[in-house]
Scaffold this motif. Structure first.
Motif, PDB file in Angstrom:
ATOM      1  N   VAL A   1      41.236  49.270  79.853  1.00 42.34           N
ATOM      2  CA  VAL A   1      40.061  50.084  80.145  1.00 42.34           C
ATOM      3  C   VAL A   1      39.628  50.846  78.898  1.00 42.34           C
ATOM      4  CG1 VAL A   1      39.207  52.039  81.495  1.00 42.34           C
ATOM      5  CG2 VAL A   1      40.610  50.295  82.599  1.00 42.34           C
ATOM      6  N   TRP A   2      40.608  51.341  78.155  1.00 47.02           N
ATOM      7  CA  TRP A   2      40.317  52.057  76.915  1.00 47.02           C
ATOM      8  C   TRP A   2      39.536  51.178  75.953  1.00 47.02           C
ATOM      9  CZ3 TRP A   2      40.907  56.720  74.425  1.00 47.02           C
ATOM     10  CH2 TRP A   2      40.835  56.697  73.037  1.00 47.02           C
ATOM     11  N   TYR A   3      39.997  49.954  75.745  1.00 47.01           N
ATOM     12  CA  TYR A   3      39.336  49.069  74.783  1.00 47.01           C
ATOM     13  C   TYR A   3      37.987  48.572  75.295  1.00 47.01           C
ATOM     14  CZ  TYR A   3      42.994  48.889  71.296  1.00 47.01           C
ATOM     15  OH  TYR A   3      43.867  49.222  70.294  1.00 47.01           O
ATOM     16  N   ILE A   4      37.885  48.355  76.586  1.00 50.10           N
ATOM     17  CA  ILE A   4      36.593  47.930  77.134  1.00 50.10           C
ATOM     18  C   ILE A   4      35.552  49.027  76.944  1.00 50.10           C
ATOM     19  CG2 ILE A   4      35.383  47.386  79.279  1.00 50.10           C
ATOM     20  CD1 ILE A   4      37.895  45.905  80.171  1.00 50.10           C
ATOM     21  N   MET A   5      35.928  50.279  77.247  1.00 47.07           N
ATOM     22  CA  MET A   5      34.981  51.381  77.084  1.00 47.07           C
ATOM     23  C   MET A   5      34.650  51.610  75.606  1.00 47.07           C
ATOM     24  SD  MET A   5      34.006  52.381  79.961  1.00 47.07           S
ATOM     25  CE  MET A   5      33.116  53.810  79.348  1.00 47.07           C
ATOM     26  N   SER A   6      35.641  51.461  74.726  1.00 46.67           N
ATOM     27  CA  SER A   6      35.364  51.607  73.295  1.00 46.67           C
ATOM     28  C   SER A   6      34.389  50.536  72.828  1.00 46.67           C
ATOM     29  CB  SER A   6      36.673  51.515  72.496  1.00 46.67           C
ATOM     30  OG  SER A   6      37.563  52.557  72.854  1.00 46.67           O
ATOM     31  N   LEU A   7      34.570  49.321  73.335  1.00 45.65           N
ATOM     32  CA  LEU A   7      33.646  48.238  72.975  1.00 45.65           C
ATOM     33  C   LEU A   7      32.257  48.503  73.538  1.00 45.65           C
ATOM     34  CD1 LEU A   7      33.407  45.504  71.578  1.00 45.65           C
ATOM     35  CD2 LEU A   7      34.048  44.418  73.739  1.00 45.65           C
ATOM     36  N   VAL A   8      32.186  49.114  74.726  1.00 42.20           N
ATOM     37  CA  VAL A   8      30.893  49.456  75.319  1.00 42.20           C
ATOM     38  C   VAL A   8      30.142  50.437  74.421  1.00 42.20           C
ATOM     39  CG1 VAL A   8      29.810  50.716  77.228  1.00 42.20           C
ATOM     40  CG2 VAL A   8      31.501  48.955  77.709  1.00 42.20           C
ATOM     41  N   PHE A   9      30.854  51.422  73.878  1.00 43.23           N
ATOM     42  CA  PHE A   9      30.200  52.394  73.003  1.00 43.23           C
ATOM     43  C   PHE A   9      29.683  51.724  71.726  1.00 43.23           C
ATOM     44  CE2 PHE A   9      32.378  55.541  75.617  1.00 43.23           C
ATOM     45  CZ  PHE A   9      31.432  56.558  75.670  1.00 43.23           C
ATOM     46  N   VAL A  10      30.463  50.818  71.156  1.00 49.22           N
ATOM     47  CA  VAL A  10      30.019  50.128  69.944  1.00 49.22           C
ATOM     48  C   VAL A  10      28.805  49.257  70.242  1.00 49.22           C
ATOM     49  CG1 VAL A  10      30.685  48.436  68.205  1.00 49.22           C
ATOM     50  CG2 VAL A  10      32.324  50.182  68.916  1.00 49.22           C
ATOM     51  N   VAL A  11      28.836  48.542  71.365  1.00 44.23           N
ATOM     52  CA  VAL A  11      27.700  47.688  71.736  1.00 44.23           C
ATOM     53  C   VAL A  11      26.479  48.537  72.061  1.00 44.23           C
ATOM     54  CG1 VAL A  11      26.877  46.013  73.437  1.00 44.23           C
ATOM     55  CG2 VAL A  11      29.185  45.821  72.516  1.00 44.23           C
ATOM     56  N   ALA A  12      26.683  49.697  72.686  1.00 41.79           N
ATOM     57  CA  ALA A  12      25.562  50.581  73.016  1.00 41.79           C
ATOM     58  C   ALA A  12      24.830  51.028  71.748  1.00 41.79           C
ATOM     59  CB  ALA A  12      26.060  51.795  73.791  1.00 41.79           C
ATOM     60  N   ALA A  13      25.586  51.288  70.681  1.00 46.51           N
ATOM     61  CA  ALA A  13      24.945  51.660  69.414  1.00 46.51           C
ATOM     62  C   ALA A  13      24.079  50.521  68.885  1.00 46.51           C
ATOM     63  CB  ALA A  13      26.011  52.039  68.392  1.00 46.51           C
ATOM     64  N   MET A  14      24.561  49.279  69.052  1.00 47.11           N
ATOM     65  CA  MET A  14      23.765  48.121  68.625  1.00 47.11           C
ATOM     66  C   MET A  14      22.515  47.973  69.482  1.00 47.11           C
ATOM     67  SD  MET A  14      25.036  46.402  66.024  1.00 47.11           S
ATOM     68  CE  MET A  14      24.436  44.736  66.280  1.00 47.11           C
TER      69      MET A  14
ATOM     70  N   ALA B   1      21.507  47.360  56.616  1.00 50.02           N
ATOM     71  CA  ALA B   1      22.675  48.251  56.674  1.00 50.02           C
ATOM     72  C   ALA B   1      23.078  48.531  58.115  1.00 50.02           C
ATOM     73  CB  ALA B   1      22.362  49.555  55.945  1.00 50.02           C
ATOM     74  N   ARG B   2      22.076  48.799  58.989  1.00 49.41           N
ATOM     75  CA  ARG B   2      22.403  49.100  60.391  1.00 49.41           C
ATOM     76  C   ARG B   2      23.033  47.897  61.083  1.00 49.41           C
ATOM     77  NH1 ARG B   2      19.595  53.873  62.419  1.00 49.41           N
ATOM     78  NH2 ARG B   2      20.297  53.245  64.484  1.00 49.41           N
ATOM     79  N   ILE B   3      22.479  46.715  60.878  1.00 51.83           N
ATOM     80  CA  ILE B   3      23.001  45.521  61.533  1.00 51.83           C
ATOM     81  C   ILE B   3      24.400  45.189  61.031  1.00 51.83           C
ATOM     82  CG2 ILE B   3      22.684  43.038  61.814  1.00 51.83           C
ATOM     83  CD1 ILE B   3      20.834  44.725  63.519  1.00 51.83           C
ATOM     84  N   LYS B   4      24.613  45.292  59.725  1.00 56.52           N
ATOM     85  CA  LYS B   4      25.929  44.977  59.171  1.00 56.52           C
ATOM     86  C   LYS B   4      26.990  45.938  59.681  1.00 56.52           C
ATOM     87  CE  LYS B   4      24.346  42.776  54.896  1.00 56.52           C
ATOM     88  NZ  LYS B   4      24.280  42.865  53.421  1.00 56.52           N
ATOM     89  N   LEU B   5      26.669  47.222  59.721  1.00 53.95           N
ATOM     90  CA  LEU B   5      27.633  48.212  60.176  1.00 53.95           C
ATOM     91  C   LEU B   5      27.950  48.023  61.654  1.00 53.95           C
ATOM     92  CD1 LEU B   5      29.310  50.618  59.327  1.00 53.95           C
ATOM     93  CD2 LEU B   5      27.396  52.120  59.920  1.00 53.95           C
ATOM     94  N   GLY B   6      26.929  47.777  62.476  1.00 56.09           N
ATOM     95  CA  GLY B   6      27.165  47.562  63.898  1.00 56.09           C
ATOM     96  C   GLY B   6      27.963  46.303  64.166  1.00 56.09           C
ATOM     97  N   THR B   7      27.627  45.227  63.474  1.00 55.41           N
ATOM     98  CA  THR B   7      28.366  43.972  63.653  1.00 55.41           C
ATOM     99  C   THR B   7      29.814  44.116  63.211  1.00 55.41           C
ATOM    100  OG1 THR B   7      26.312  42.741  63.275  1.00 55.41           O
ATOM    101  CG2 THR B   7      28.388  41.521  63.102  1.00 55.41           C
TER     102      THR B   7
END
Length: 456
Positions: free
Chosen positions: A323-336, A289-295
Motif C-alpha cells: 500500500v505504501w508503494y502504491i500510494m507513493s507511485l500515485v503521488f508521482v503519477v499525479a505530478a505527471m 526538464a519537467r518530463i524528464k524529472l517526472g519520468t
C-alpha cells in the motif's frame, strides 16, 4: 541477522562484549527439565556395576512389546538461540528432551533399597544400541544437525524407576510464514513439528510434558525483534499417509518491528516522492526538464518497489508495505498528470489567442466594408493589401479560418478552459500535493505503529 540467546554478557579489558553461556542456565537446562534434580553420586560403585550389567543386555525392542500398554513419550525443549538467515528462513538451536518409562530398566536393587527418583545413572554411549530410544524427528525441517563440538551432544539418563531421559542439542532450519499484514512491522509464525513415524498412535504417542513445559526465552540481541507468543499443539490434518502416527507442534510467533527495515524500504521512496514534488518549481515552459524529472521519478519508484519485493515471500498477499508503494507511485503519477493537464491548457489557450490575433490582423488588412444591404465590399486598395499578404505566405485555413467549424472556441468546454489560470493551478496543486502526502504519512504510521496481531 536477528538472534535470540540465553548467554550472559561480559566485557574484556577493552570494553568489548564477550558472549558466554551462563553456568546457571546451562546446569538448569540439563537437570531441571528432568523435573528430577538428581544426585548421580548417590549410587555406590557396586550398585553402578549392577546397572551397567543390566544395560549390557538387549533391551532394544520397544517397551510396549513387553508391557502391552501404549508407550507415552513426554517432550520438552529448552530454546537457546534463534537466527533469521533469509527472508523467511530461521535456524533454531535448542535442547530436545524425550522422557518415557521402560520397566525393564528399573534398578535391580530398587525394591530393596530406598532410592528416590533423584538418583540417576548416566548411560554410556556404548550402551545406546542395547536400549530402545525414541525415534522422533522434526518433520518440517529444511535442515538439522545434532551438535558435536567436542563430542556428540546426545545424552541418556536412567532413573531408578526405569524412566529414561533422552537429551540432544540440535539446530533445525525452518521456513517461517509472514503473518503480519503491516509488513515490515510484521509477525513471523514458525512451526516445529515433532513426529514419530515408526509406530501408530496406539503403540507410541507423543505428549508435551506438563511438568516441565518448553522454555522459550524472550530476550533478543536486536531490539526490533521479540517473541510475541508461543503455543503447544497437536498436529491437525497432517497425519502420515502410511500410518496414523503421533505428532506435536510448537508454534512460535516472532514479532519484527519496522525500524530495522525503515531506512532501506521507506526512506528511498520518500525521497522519490519529494523529487516529484520539486518538479512543480520548474517553469511550465521547460517541457523537457519537467518530463524528464517526472519520468525518472516514476521509473525509480517502480524499480524500488520491485527491489523491495525480495523482502516478501512470492505468494504473499497485499500488505501495508505494498500500500505504501502504491500510494507513493500515485503521488508521482499525479505530478505527471498535473503537468500534462497544465501544459495542454496552456497550448490550447495559446492557439486560441493566436487565432484571435490572426483574425484581427486579417480584418485590419482587408478593410472590409459592409453596405446598408449587408453585402461585404472590398476596395481595390484592400485587394492589393490582401495580395501582399498572399505574397508573404498563404494563410492556413485550418488555423485562422473564420468558419464556425474551424473555430477553436466552438470545441467542447473551450470557454471553461479559457477561464483556467494555469499559474494558480500550479500554485494550488503544489500546496495540495504536500498536504495530501503529509496526511497519508500521518494515517499510515498511526495505523502501522499501533497495529497488533491478535493471534498467531
Amino acid at each position: 541477522m536477528f538472534t535470540l540467546n540465553t548467554r550472559d554478557d561480559k566485557k574484556d579489558s577493552h570494553g568489548n562484549k564477550i558472549r558466554m553461556m551462563s553456568p546457571r542456565l546451562l546446569l538448569y537446562s540439563i537437570l531441571s527439565v528432568l523435573s528430577l534434580p538428581g544426585n548421580v553420586y548417590s549410587l555406590t560403585p557396586l550398585q553402578r556395576d549392577e546397572v551397567e550389567n543390566m544395560l549390557q543386555k538387549d533391551h532394544s525392542t520397544p517397551p510396549f512389546y513387553h508391557t502391552g500398554n501404549r508407550t507415552v513419550i513426554r517432550i520438552s525443549i529448552y530454546m537457546t538461540e534463534m537466527r533469521f538467515l533469509k527472508r523467511t528462513e530461521a535456524d533454531f538451536t535448542f535442547y530436545y528432551y524425550q522422557i518415557w518409562d521402560d520397566p525393564r530398566l528399573k534398578y535391580p536393587f530398587a525394591n530393596t533399597t530406598d532410592f528416590g527418583l533423584k538418583d540417576y545413572h548416566v548411560v554410556r554411549r556404548k550402551y545406546f544400541d542395547n536400549i530402545w530410544l525414541a525415534e522422533s524427528y522434526i518433520e518440517n525441517e529444511l535442515h538439522s544437525r545434532v551438535h558435536d563440538s567436542s563430542m556428540s551432544n546426545r545424552f541418556v539418563w536412567l532413573l531408578s524407576n526405569g524412566t529414561l531421559v533422552y537429551s540432544m542439542r540440535m539446530t533445525a532450519g525452518l521456513v517461517c510464514n509472514l503473518r503480519g499484514v503491516l509488513f515490515p512491522n510484521a509477525l513471523f509464525v514458525c512451526r516445529l513439528k515433532f513426529r514419530i513415524h515408526s509406530y501408530t498412535k496406539e503403540k507410541v504417542s507423543l505428549e508435551w510434558d506438563t511438568l516441565q513445559k518448553p522454555i522459550i526465552p524472550m530476550d533478543f540481541d536486536n531490539e526490533d525483534v521479540s517473541m510475541d507468543k508461543w503455543e503447544l499443539l497437536h498436529c491437525t490434518l497432517d497425519d502420515s499417509a502410511v500410518v496414523d502416527s503421533s505428532c506435536l507442534e510448537l508454534k512460535l510467533g516472532v514479532k519484527v518491528g519496522f525500524a530495522s527495515n525503515a531506512v532501506r524500504i521507506f526512506m528511498p521512496s520518500i525521497f522519490i516522492v519529494l523529487v516529484g514534488w520539486l518538479s512543480f518549481w520548474i517553469e511550465r515552459s521547460e517541457v523537457s526538464a519537467r518530463i524528464k524529472l517526472g519520468t525518472l521519478s516514476m521509473i525509480a519508484m517502480i524499480t524500488e518497489q520491485v527491489g523491495a519485493k525480495f523482502f516478501l515471500p512470492v505468494d504473499f498477499k497485499v500488505t501495508a508495505f505494498e500500500v505504501w508503494y502504491i500510494m507513493s507511485l500515485v503521488f508521482v503519477v499525479a505530478a505527471m498528470f498535473e503537468y500534462t493537464f497544465v501544459h495542454a491548457v496552456d497550448v490550447f489557450q495559446l492557439k486560441v489567442k493566436r487565432q484571435e490575433d490572426q483574425r484581427k490582423e486579417i480584418r485590419e488588412v482587408s478593410g472590409s466594408d459592409v453596405d446598408t444591404n449587408g453585402d461585404s465590399r472590398v476596395g481595390s486598395t484592400d485587394q492589393i493589401e490582401m495580395d501582399k499578404i498572399d505574397s508573404v505566405g498563404p494563410i492556413n485555413d485550418q488555423s485562422i479560418s473564420t468558419e464556425d467549424n474551424n473555430d477553436l472556441m466552438n470545441t467542447c468546454c473551450a470557454r471553461y478552459i479559457m477561464m483556467i489560470s494555469t499559474g494558480r493551478v500550479e500554485k494550488y496543486f503544489r500546496i495540495l500535493y504536500a498536504i495530501a502526502y503529509l496526511v497519508f504519512q500521518f494515517f499510515f504510521w498511526t495505523i502501522s505503529l499501533n497495529y497488533e496481531e491478535t493471534n498467531i
